[in-house]
Design a protein around this motif. Structure first.
Motif, PDB file in Angstrom:
ATOM      1  N   TYR A  96     -12.920 100.918 -27.875  1.00  0.00           N
ATOM      2  CA  TYR A  96     -14.145 101.210 -27.077  1.00  0.00           C
ATOM      3  C   TYR A  96     -13.784 100.829 -25.720  1.00  0.00           C
ATOM      4  O   TYR A  96     -14.273 101.662 -24.811  1.00  0.00           O
ATOM      5  N   TYR A  99     -11.864 103.307 -23.938  1.00  0.00           N
ATOM      6  CA  TYR A  99     -12.781 104.648 -23.867  1.00  0.00           C
ATOM      7  C   TYR A  99     -13.585 104.442 -22.446  1.00  0.00           C
ATOM      8  O   TYR A  99     -13.948 105.482 -21.827  1.00  0.00           O
ATOM      9  N   SER A 100     -13.958 103.177 -22.408  1.00  0.00           N
ATOM     10  CA  SER A 100     -15.107 102.841 -21.325  1.00  0.00           C
ATOM     11  C   SER A 100     -14.297 102.868 -19.920  1.00  0.00           C
ATOM     12  O   SER A 100     -15.056 103.091 -18.919  1.00  0.00           O
ATOM     13  N   CYS A 148     -12.388 106.555 -29.188  1.00  0.00           N
ATOM     14  CA  CYS A 148     -13.846 106.548 -29.139  1.00  0.00           C
ATOM     15  C   CYS A 148     -14.026 107.903 -28.436  1.00  0.00           C
ATOM     16  O   CYS A 148     -14.087 107.499 -27.002  1.00  0.00           O
ATOM     17  N   PRO A 150     -16.651 110.286 -26.038  1.00  0.00           N
ATOM     18  CA  PRO A 150     -17.560 110.366 -25.480  1.00  0.00           C
ATOM     19  C   PRO A 150     -18.808 111.202 -26.095  1.00  0.00           C
ATOM     20  O   PRO A 150     -18.500 112.234 -26.776  1.00  0.00           O
ATOM     21  N   SER A 223     -23.766 105.547 -31.093  1.00  0.00           N
ATOM     22  CA  SER A 223     -24.292 104.721 -30.145  1.00  0.00           C
ATOM     23  C   SER A 223     -23.472 104.747 -28.785  1.00  0.00           C
ATOM     24  O   SER A 223     -23.335 103.811 -28.251  1.00  0.00           O
ATOM     25  N   VAL A 224     -23.123 105.938 -28.370  1.00  0.00           N
ATOM     26  CA  VAL A 224     -22.627 106.046 -27.311  1.00  0.00           C
ATOM     27  C   VAL A 224     -23.341 107.173 -26.326  1.00  0.00           C
ATOM     28  O   VAL A 224     -22.678 107.637 -25.345  1.00  0.00           O
TER      29      VAL A 224
END
Length: 376
Positions: A96, A99-100, A148, A150, A223-224
Motif C-alpha cells: 500500500y 502504491y501511495s 494495490c 488505485p 477503501s482507496v
C-alpha cells in the motif's frame, strides 16, 4: 495458527470466533490499532495494554524497513522485543505504501523500485525480500506482497495487476517455505485478493486465493476512494468465495459504520489509521454520533468526554477541557482523543462479537449505524 468459528449471526453473515497464535488468542471480529513505526501514535504501550487492550496490533513493513531498519530489529530480537509488546502483531507487506508513492516508484514483474520519502534513496521490494524483511521483523501474521491498484482503475490495468499479484504470491509462498522464523514463534502468511471494483476480477482473484489453502486470507485494494456501496459489494462477492473456516481480513477499513457493515458480510479483521488520525484532528467517535471537539459549542460543556466510559479518559476529563487542550495545541489533547477513539473502536467490535453470540447482531447493527451517522 488456528481459527475457530464459534457462532454465526442468524440474520447476517457476521461471525464470532478466535484466532490462536504463539502470542495468544485473538477474539474476532477484531480491530487492529495501527502501529506504523513500532508505535501506535501518541499511545504508550502501557496505555495500549491497559486502556485499549487489543489482542493484536499492526506494524508497517515499508516504514520499519526504512527506519529503524531490519538490522536493528534483529539485534533487538524482533519487533515484539523492540517495542515491548508481548501480544500479536500483523505486518502489511508495504504494497500500500508503494502504491501511495506513485510518483516515486516503478513497478516491474521482478518487483518495485521506489524512492524513500525520507531521503530519496532508491530501494527494491520483491516478493522474496519482502518475505525476508517480515521474517526479520518477526510479526505473527505477515502479508503477501501485492500491488494495490488505485480508484478509479482501468479494467485492463486492474486485470494485469491482479495476475501479477497472483504470480508474486507464488514467489512469496516459495520464499516462506525456504526460510524459517527467527525468534522462536511461528509466522502465518495471508495472501491478498485484488481486482479493483470489477466483480469478475474479484471473483477470479478470490477463487485463486481460496485455492492456495492459506491459514487466513485478506481483501486488499478497497477503501482507496471508492464509494462505500462499491466496497460492500466487492466484499460480499469475495466473502461468498473465500473459505468459511479461515479468517478474513479487510485491509485499511475504516469508519465505525464501515466496520459494522463489513462484519455483517463476514469479515473478521480490520485495521485503519482513522481512529488516531481523526483524533489528532479533533474528531471523536461515539455510539451516539461523532463530535468535532474543536467546535465552540463545547467550550463550557463540563460533562464527561463520553459518559459511556470506553476508557478511563472518557470520564476523567470534560469536553470543555479537551477542547481547551486542542485550542492551545497541547499534545495531551491529541493523546486523550486518540485513547478515546481507539477505546471506542475496540468496544465496538467486542460489542458486535457479543451481539453475534447472543443472536441479536443485525437489529443492534442497524440501530448503531443510524446513531453513529449523527453529528453531535
Amino acid at each position: 495458527m488456528k481459527f475457530e468459528k464459534l457462532k454465526v449471526d442468524p440474520l447476517s453473515k457476521a461471525r464470532a470466533g478466535t484466532i490462536t497464535t504463539d502470542h495468544g488468542t485473538i477474539e474476532t471480529p477484531i480491530f487492529m490499532p495501527v502501529g506504523t513505526r513500532a508505535t501506535v501514535k501518541g499511545i504508550h504501550q502501557k496505555e495500549l495494554r491497559e486502556a485499549i487492550n487489543p489482542d493484536i496490533i499492526l506494524g508497517n513493513t515499508y516504514h520499519l524497513f526504512l527506519r529503524p531498519g531490519t538490522e536493528i530489529l534483529k539485534k533487538a530480537g524482533g519487533l515484539h522485543q523492540f517495542m515491548n509488546w508481548d501480544r500479536n502483531i500483523l505486518t502489511d507487506s508495504g504494497g500500500y505504501q508503494v502504491y501511495s508513492l506513485s510518483a516515486n516508484r516503478k513497478i516491474k514483474e521482478e518487483g518495485v523500485k521506489f524512492k524513500s520519502h525520507i531521503d530519496g534513496s532508491m530501494h527494491w521490494f520483491t516478493p522474496e525480500n519482502v518475505m525476508d524483511i517480515q521474517r526479520e521483523i518477526g510479526a505473527d501474521i505477515i502479508m503477501a506482497f501485492d500491488e494495490c491498484t488505485p480508484y478509479p482503475c482501468d479494467y485492463k490495468y486492474a486485470k494485469r495487476s491482479m495476475h501479477m499479484t497472483h504470480r508474486w504470491l507464488e514467489r512469496c509462498i516459495k520464499r516462506i517455505n525456504e526460510t524459517e522464523p527467527l525468534y522462536g514463534h511461528q509466522q502465518t502468511l495471508f495472501p491478498i485478493v485484488q481486482g479493483s471494483t470489477y466483480k469478475d476480477l474479484r471473483q477470479q482473484s478470490a477463487e485463486y486465493i481460496a485455492g492456495v489453502g492459506a491459514e487466513g486470507n485478506a481483501i486488499g485494494g478497497l477503501s482507496v476512494g471508492e464509494p462505500d456501496d462499491e466496497m460492500y459489494a466487492m466484499t460480499e462477492v469475495v466473502n461468498n468465495i473465500l473459505p468459511e473456516d479461515k479468517p478474513r481480513y479487510l485491509m485499511g477499513v475504516g469508519t465505525p459504520i464501515n466496520l459494522l457493515e463489513n462484519i455483517a458480510l463476514g469479515v473478521d479483521m480490520f485495521d485503519c489509521v482513522m481512529p488516531t488520525r481523526n483524533a489528532r484532528n479533533g474528531m471523536l467517535f461515539t455510539a451516539d454520533g461523532f463530535i468535532n471537539i474543536k467546535n465552540k459549542k463545547w467550550e463550557d460543556d463540563f460533562s464527561p468526554i463520553d459518559a459511556n466510559g470506553y476508557t478511563w479518559v472518557d470520564t476523567e476529563y470534560s469536553k470543555a477541557y479537551l477542547r481547551h487542550l486542542f485550542s492551545v495545541k497541547e499534545l495531551l489533547g491529541l493523546q486523550i482523543a486518540s485513547i478515546h477513539n481507539l477505546g471506542f473502536y475496540l468496544w465496538l467490535v467486542r460489542e458486535a462479537r457479543q451481539q453475534i453470540i447472543d443472536g441479536t447482531f443485525k437489529p443492534w447493527k442497524e440501530k448503531m449505524v443510524k446513531n453513529m451517522a449523527t453529528r453531535l
